[in-house]
Design an enzyme around this catalytic site. Structure first.
Site, PDB file in Angstrom:
ATOM      1  N   THR A 371     -29.224   7.289   0.250  1.00 44.34           N
ATOM      2  CA  THR A 371     -28.265   8.119  -0.858  1.00 44.34           C
ATOM      3  C   THR A 371     -29.403   8.757  -1.619  1.00 44.34           C
ATOM      4  O   THR A 371     -30.394   8.368  -1.474  1.00 44.34           O
ATOM      5  CB  THR A 371     -27.343   6.923  -1.375  1.00 44.34           C
ATOM      6  OG1 THR A 371     -26.398   6.636  -0.626  1.00 44.34           O
ATOM      7  CG2 THR A 371     -26.818   7.598  -2.488  1.00 44.34           C
ATOM      8  N   ASN A 391     -23.882   8.829   3.023  1.00 46.89           N
ATOM      9  CA  ASN A 391     -23.803   7.298   3.520  1.00 46.89           C
ATOM     10  C   ASN A 391     -25.205   6.980   4.229  1.00 46.89           C
ATOM     11  O   ASN A 391     -26.113   7.110   3.615  1.00 46.89           O
ATOM     12  CB  ASN A 391     -22.627   6.978   4.448  1.00 46.89           C
ATOM     13  CG  ASN A 391     -22.544   5.288   4.398  1.00 46.89           C
ATOM     14  OD1 ASN A 391     -23.111   4.803   3.594  1.00 46.89           O
ATOM     15  ND2 ASN A 391     -21.912   4.760   5.438  1.00 46.89           N
ATOM     16  N   SER A 442     -17.765   2.225  -3.469  1.00 48.37           N
ATOM     17  CA  SER A 442     -19.040   2.537  -3.517  1.00 48.37           C
ATOM     18  C   SER A 442     -19.778   1.760  -4.254  1.00 48.37           C
ATOM     19  O   SER A 442     -19.289   1.188  -5.286  1.00 48.37           O
ATOM     20  CB  SER A 442     -19.003   4.067  -4.059  1.00 48.37           C
ATOM     21  OG  SER A 442     -20.571   4.409  -4.158  1.00 48.37           O
ATOM     22  N   SER A 443     -21.192   1.905  -4.281  1.00 50.25           N
ATOM     23  CA  SER A 443     -21.979   1.105  -4.984  1.00 50.25           C
ATOM     24  C   SER A 443     -22.954   1.901  -5.902  1.00 50.25           C
ATOM     25  O   SER A 443     -23.580   1.595  -6.580  1.00 50.25           O
ATOM     26  CB  SER A 443     -23.123   0.069  -4.488  1.00 50.25           C
ATOM     27  OG  SER A 443     -22.404  -0.776  -3.558  1.00 50.25           O
TER      28      SER A 443
END
Ligand code: GLY
Length: 561
Positions: A371, A391, A442-443
Site C-alpha cells: 500500500t 491491496n 481496512s487498516s
C-alpha cells in the site's frame, strides 16, 4: 544517537532493499511532500511552487504515483484522505473500493466450504469497484485551487514520455512478471516484449496516458463512464469478474467525520471506518496515556510490554467490532472513549504478558508493504495525509487492456468466511462479511496530529495489518520520545496484532536485555524479522519549519522548498 545506531545497523545487515539517500529528510518553510517516489514528491512540490495548496499537490501526487509507483499507487484501487484545512477544520474522505452489486458472502468459498485464496486475491473477482479517481477529483473540487488539467498534467507527461527505471522498479517488475503471463495487457506494461525491463530503460505507458487524458478532459466520467469504463467492464466479462458499467457509474466517495482523539494535549485526527486504523490508534494511545512512556525509555522492556498489551487488546476489538459503518453499527464512541480504554486495560499487568487465547483465536499474517502513504503540508498549514492501495503489490495483476492500469484485489480484505484469516492473518466476522455495495474493512491509517489547532505531524504507512502499529509508534516517537522526524520514522518498530500471539521485532527495536526481560514476563514468541515494518512517509512541523522524511526502509523521497 538513535539515528546513528540505526545507520550502523543498516550498514551491517543485508535486509535493506535500498540504501539511505540524501533525499530521505528535507526541510522547508513553503511546503513539503514525502512519498514512496521521489519523482512524485517532486511533482507535488512543483504544484506548490506554482501556487497550489496542499490539496492540489496531494491530488497531483496521487495521479503521479499511479504512473511512477504502480505496485500501490493507482487509479484502479482506493484509499483514504485526511485533510487539515487552513481554518483548522479537519475532514476525511473515504474513497475505498466497494463490492460490486452482484457480490455475495460466500463468493470465495469452494465446494468444500474453504476459502479459495487464489480467487480472492488473483482473479477478476478479487477486484472491488475502484474509488481513487472519484476521491482525488472530489477532494480537488472541494478544497483545491487549481484545475483538474493542471494537477493531472504531470502524470500524463510521465506516462506519455516515460521515465528511466531505477533498480527498485526494474527489479520489482522482473519479480512480478511471471505472475502476469496469463494477462497479455499486463505483460505489455510490465515486461519489455516478454523480457525483463532493465535499469535505465525509459518506461513509457501510452494506454495509461490516454486514460489519464480522458480523466483530465472529462473528470470522473473519463473513468467511470465512456471508453475507460467500457474497457474495464469488457475485461470483467471476459474474465468472469463482477464489476459492471452500473457499478462504475454509481461509485461515490464519502466524506466522513474524522476519528478525533487526544494524547497529552495533542489532538489526533484519523480515519474512521471502514478503516479500523484511526479508532485503534486512538484506543491504544488512550491506554498508554496514564503511563510515563518517556521515562520508561524507547526500546525498554517496560515500554514494549506496555505497547504490546495495548496492541493485543485493540486488535481483538478490531476483529469483533469493525466493518463498513454503512452496513454495520460499529461502536466507535465506545472504542475511542478514554474510560473504555481504562476499563479494557484494567487487567494489564506491568510484570506479566496476557495470553491472546484468553481473548480469542487466529493465525499468522503474510507480509505485504504494498500500500503506499504520502504526506503533504503547505505554508498555510493545509495538511494532507493520503494512504492508497491496490491491496497486495500490483493488485490482482490484471491490467485493463487498452486502459493501461492495474486492478486491485481488495475483495480479500473482506472476511470471506467467519474467523478465517485474510492475507494479513486478520480475523473478522459478521461486521466485515461480503455484501453488495459494501466497503471492505481496512487498516489504512492516514493521520494528522495538531496542537491548539496548529498542525504538528502528518503520517501514515502501508503494511496491511501492521499499518496501525507503525502509525502508533511514529506518534509515540515524536510526542513521547521527542525524536526528530528522521529518527521517528527510521527507528526500528515492533508489531503485535492479538492473534497470533507473537511480537514481531525489527532488528534494533529492543534495548539490550529487553528481550530476556520480555520473555521472563511471559511474552511467548518474540519473532525477529528483517527490516521492513511499514513505510511511513511523514512530515513534522517544529519551530515553524516543516521537516519531511521518507522512510529509509524503501526508496521513496521527500521534497521541499
Ligand atoms: N489492503 C490493506 C488495507 O486496506 O488495510
Amino acid at each position: 544517537m538513535l539515528r546513528r545506531t540505526f545507520l550502523v545497523y543498516v550498514l551491517l545487515t543485508s535486509f535493506l532493499v535500498a540504501p539511505f539517500s540524501a533525499a530521505n529528510t528535507v526541510s522547508g518553510s513553503n511546503g513539503v511532500v514525502s512519498s514512496r517516489s521521489q519523482i512524485a514528491s517532486d511533482v507535488g512540490v512543483e504544484i506548490l511552487k506554482q501556487g497550489g495548496n496542499a490539496v492540489d499537490a496531494a491530488v497531483a501526487v496521487g495521479f503521479a504515483l499511479a504512473v511512477t509507483y504502480p505496485s500501490a499507487g493507482n487509479i484502479g484501487g482506493g484509499g483514504f484522505m485526511v485533510i487539515r484545512l487552513d481554518d483548522g477544520t479537519v475532514v476525511t474522505q473515504d474513497h475505498r473500493e466497494k463490492a460490486p452489486g452482484s457480490a455475495f458472502p460466500d463468493m470465495f468459498l469452494d465446494d468444500a466450504g474453504n476459502v479459495d485464496r487464489r480467487k480472492s486475491l488473483y482473479s477478476a473477482q478479487a477486484a472491488g469497484v475502484p474509488g481513487s479517481v472519484a476521491g482525488l477529483l472530489d477532494a480537488l473540487e472541494k478544497y483545491g485551487t487549481m484545475t483538474r488539467q493542471q494537477v493531472i498534467a504531470p502524470a500524463i507527461k510521465l506516462a506519455e514520455e516515460g521515465f528511466p527505471l531505477n533498480e527498485d522498479l526494474a527489479g520489482d517488475f522482473e519479480r512480478v512478471m511471471n505472475s502476469m503471463r496469463d494477462y497479455p495487457a499486463s505483460m505489455a506494461v510490465f515486461s519489455n516484449n516478454g523480457q525483463a525491463w532493465q535499469v535505465g530503460d525509459i518506461w513509457v505507458q501510452k494506454d495509461l496516458a490516454e486514460t489519464l487524458k480522458r480523466i483530465s478532459a472529462e473528470g470522473r466520467d473519463g473513468f467511470y463512464k465512456g471508453k475507460t469504463a467500457e474497457l474495464l467492464a469488457n475485461e470483467m466479462i471476459r474474465l468472469e469478474g463482477m464489476i459492471t458499467l452500473e457499478d462504475l457509474a454509481n461509485y461515490q466517495p464519502v466524506w466522513r467525520d474524522p476519528i478525533k482523539g487526544s494524547y497529552r494535549g495533542y489532538d489526533i485526527w484519523s480515519m474512521p471506518p471502514p478503516s479500523s486504523g484511526g479508532a485503534l490508534v486512538v484506543q491504544m494511545l488512550n491506554m498508554l496515556e496514564a503511563y510515563d512512556v518517556k521515562s520508561m525509555g524507547w526500546g525498554s522492556a517496560e515500554v514494549i510490554h506496555l505497547m504490546v498489551e495495548a496492541q493485543r487488546r485493540a486488535y481483538a476489538d478490531r476483529a469483533e467490532h469493525m466493518g463498513d459503518p454503512d452496513f454495520y453499527p460499529v461502536p466507535l464512541a465506545m472504542l475511542t472513549d478514554k474510560e473504555y480504554a481504562k476499563t479494557r486495560f484494567l487487567d494489564f499487568n506491568p510484570e506479566q504478558a496476557s495470553r491472546s487465547e484468553d481473548i480469542g483465536a487466529g493465525s499468522w499474517p503474510l507480509e505485504s508493504l504494498e500500500t503506499t502513504h504520502f504526506s503533504v503540508m503547505d505554508k498555510n498549514g493545509v495538511s494532507v495525509a493520503v494512504t492508497t492501495t491496490l491491496n497486495l503489490g500490483y493488485g490482482n495483476r490484471i491490467v485493463v487492456p487498452g486502459a493501461g492500469f492495474l486492478l486491485n484485489n481488495e475483495m480479500d480484505d473482506f472476511s470471506a468466511k467467519p474467523n478465517e484469516p485474510n492475507a494479513y492473518g486478520l480475523l473478522g466476522d459478521e461486521a466485515n462479511k461480503i455484501e453488495p455495495g459494501k466497503r471492505m474493512l481496512s487498516s489504512m491509517t492516514p493521520t494528522i496530529v495538531t496542537r491548539d489547532g496548529q498542525p504538528v505531524l502528518v503520517t501514515g504507512s502501508p503494511g496491511g495489518s501492521t499499518i496501525i502499529n507503525t502509525v502508533f509508534q511514529v506518534i509515540l516517537n515524536v510526542l513521547d520520545h521527542e525524536m526528530s522526524i528522521e529518527d521517528a520514522v527510521a527507528s526500528p518498530r515492533i508489531h503485535h496484532q492479538w492473534q497470533p500471539d507473537m511480537v514481531r521485532i525489527e532488528p534494533g527495536a529492543l534495548l539490550e536485555g529487553a528481550e530476556e526481560k520480555l520473555t521472563s514476563m511471559g511474552h511467548r514468541e518474540l519473532a525477529p524479522m528483517g527490516y521492513g515494518l511499514g513505510d511511513a512517509n511523514s512530515i513534522l512541523l517544529r519551530d515553524g519549519v516543516m521537516h519531511g522524511s521518507s522512510d529509509p526502509r524503501s526508496v521513496g523521497g521527500a521534497s521541499a522548498f
